[in-house]
Motif scaffolding. Structure first.
Motif, PDB file in Angstrom:
ATOM      1  N   TYR A  41       0.802  -1.221   0.000  1.00 51.22           N
ATOM      2  CA  TYR A  41       0.000   0.000   0.000  1.00 51.22           C
ATOM      3  C   TYR A  41       0.839   1.277   0.000  1.00 51.22           C
ATOM      4  N   THR A  42       2.158   1.131  -0.114  1.00 52.91           N
ATOM      5  CA  THR A  42       3.018   2.311  -0.193  1.00 52.91           C
ATOM      6  C   THR A  42       3.256   2.753  -1.632  1.00 52.91           C
ATOM      7  N   PRO A  52      -6.275   1.621  -2.422  1.00 55.56           N
ATOM      8  CA  PRO A  52      -5.168   2.090  -1.583  1.00 55.56           C
ATOM      9  C   PRO A  52      -5.564   2.202  -0.111  1.00 55.56           C
ATOM     10  N   SER A  53      -4.571   2.351   0.753  1.00 52.28           N
ATOM     11  CA  SER A  53      -4.819   2.541   2.185  1.00 52.28           C
ATOM     12  C   SER A  53      -3.703   3.407   2.755  1.00 52.28           C
ATOM     13  N   ARG A  54      -4.006   4.659   2.985  1.00 46.92           N
ATOM     14  CA  ARG A  54      -3.002   5.566   3.543  1.00 46.92           C
ATOM     15  C   ARG A  54      -2.564   5.136   4.950  1.00 46.92           C
ATOM     16  N   ALA A  57      -0.063   2.447   4.604  1.00 44.58           N
ATOM     17  CA  ALA A  57       1.169   2.990   4.032  1.00 44.58           C
ATOM     18  C   ALA A  57       1.992   3.690   5.113  1.00 44.58           C
ATOM     19  N   LEU A  58       1.312   4.457   5.963  1.00 48.05           N
ATOM     20  CA  LEU A  58       1.995   5.149   7.056  1.00 48.05           C
ATOM     21  C   LEU A  58       2.566   4.152   8.062  1.00 48.05           C
TER      22      LEU A  58
END
Length: 349
Positions: A41-42, A52-54, A57-58
């Motif tokens: 997801y990055t 996507p998934s912020r 990713a974080l």
């Protein structure tokens, strides 16, 4: 004589730290598998998810700040325990051991598993021979196997400078750590052939593990001290993460974030080893035993999942949980299976 003196100091308190490093290895492999799943997801993985998934990713970037430095630091700590006990005096024997434990599995796994998988799944846009030569033989991009090759080279370097390490005085320690800092900041500017960039980057963490082990071995540490070390480490890690990703991408924050994360994870590892019930539980004992095998195998399972769900919309959290559990459980089972059929040598056993 110096080695005998260091062995005496180390023997006073090594069991707790040896157990902590063992628990730290288990914590590290859990983080490694999780981060390899969430890295999808990055946007920096082998392909890109439709949904996507912020947050994931974080989370990935947060874990990536310290999970591999932790692995290297623990390896350095274990090496420190061994040399302080007088082990590894025979350089040739030590080198052969590390070739058996690391280099042979690296090339077996790289040539027979990673290269065919990368080419077969279409993640490497080249022929098998080209990918195998460039990425595995020259060690430029063996995917997760970079760690195995880098660790082997760090052990070789440690073997060569062992007499200097064992002095444990301010000048020699300062010199080695100073060189480590220079190499760390130079690492983004050098190439990855034979993992030169990662050797430069992680040398400081390996040596920090050696010296931290020696420094802490003869000191009594209570739970309160460990707790506050973890809290301070968490603050340093979090501040470094925010500054690096939101304010200024200065490489110094990669360093501070890594050491902050190491402090947090070692505090957790110390807590895990402090309870015999937890440390010797089936789950933790099994992870500790099979950590290397899980490391070798899990990425292939995750990449297969990435390929199977390429172009498909799937809930990110559900995908992460399921793939993590499947990759971890299957890797663990395959490790035990390889051992059972006497193929443990492919895992360095």
């Amino acid at each position: 004589m110096a080695e005998a003196r260091h062995a005496k100091v180390q023997s006073e308190a090594s069991p707790s730290w040896s157990r902590a490093y063992d628990a730290g290895k288990a914590v590290a492999i859990v983080l490694v598998v999780l981060a390899h799943v969430t890295r999808w997801y990055t946007g920096q993985g082998v392909n890109t998810p439709v949904q996507p998934s912020r947050p994931l990713a974080l989370l990935t970037n947060y874990i990536y700040m310290f999970h591999m430095p932790l692995f290297i630091f623990v390896s350095g700590g274990v090496y420190g325990i061994c040399i302080d006990k007088g082990k590894y005096r025979d350089g040739a024997r030590f080198l052969l051991n590390k070739i058996h434990r690391l280099l042979i599995p690296y090339y077996i796994w790289g040539m027979l598993v990673v290269a065919p998988l990368m080419v077969g799944l279409g993640f490497a846009h080249s022929s098998y021979l080209h990918y195998a030569w460039k990425s595995i033989v020259l060690a430029e991009d063996g995917r997760h196997l970079w760690f195995i090759f880098t660790l082997f080279m760090l052990f070789v370097i440690a073997m060569l400078i062992r007499p200097v390490i064992l002095r444990y005085d301010l000048v020699s320690s300062g010199l080695i750590l100073g060189v480590g800092l220079v190499l760390f900041f130079a690492s983004p500017h050098v190439g990855y052939i034979f993992q030169f960039a990662n050797i430069c980057k992680y040398f400081i963490f390996f040596m920090a593990g050696v010296y931290a082990n020696h420094m802490l071995a003869s000191r009594e540490l209570n739970r309160q001290m460990i707790f506050w070390a973890g809290i301070i480490g968490f603050v340093i890690l979090s501040i470094s993460y925010v500054v690096y990703y939101r304010v200024i991408s200065a490489y110094i924050f990669v360093l501070t974030g890594a050491f902050g994360g190491i402090a947090v994870m070692l505090a957790i590892a110390w807590w895990l080893q402090s309870s015999d019930r937890i440390f010797n539980s089936w789950l933790l004992r099994n992870i500790r035993k099979n950590a290397y095998g899980i490391f070798f195998i899990h990425v292939e399972i995750i990449y297969t999942a990435f390929k199977l769900f390429d172009g498909k919309a799937v809930n990110p959290v559900l995908f992460t949980v399921v793939v993590f559990l499947v990759a971890f459980t299957l890797s663990d089972a395959l490790t035990a299976a390889l051992r059972k059929v006497h193929l443990g040598f492919v895992l360095g056993e």
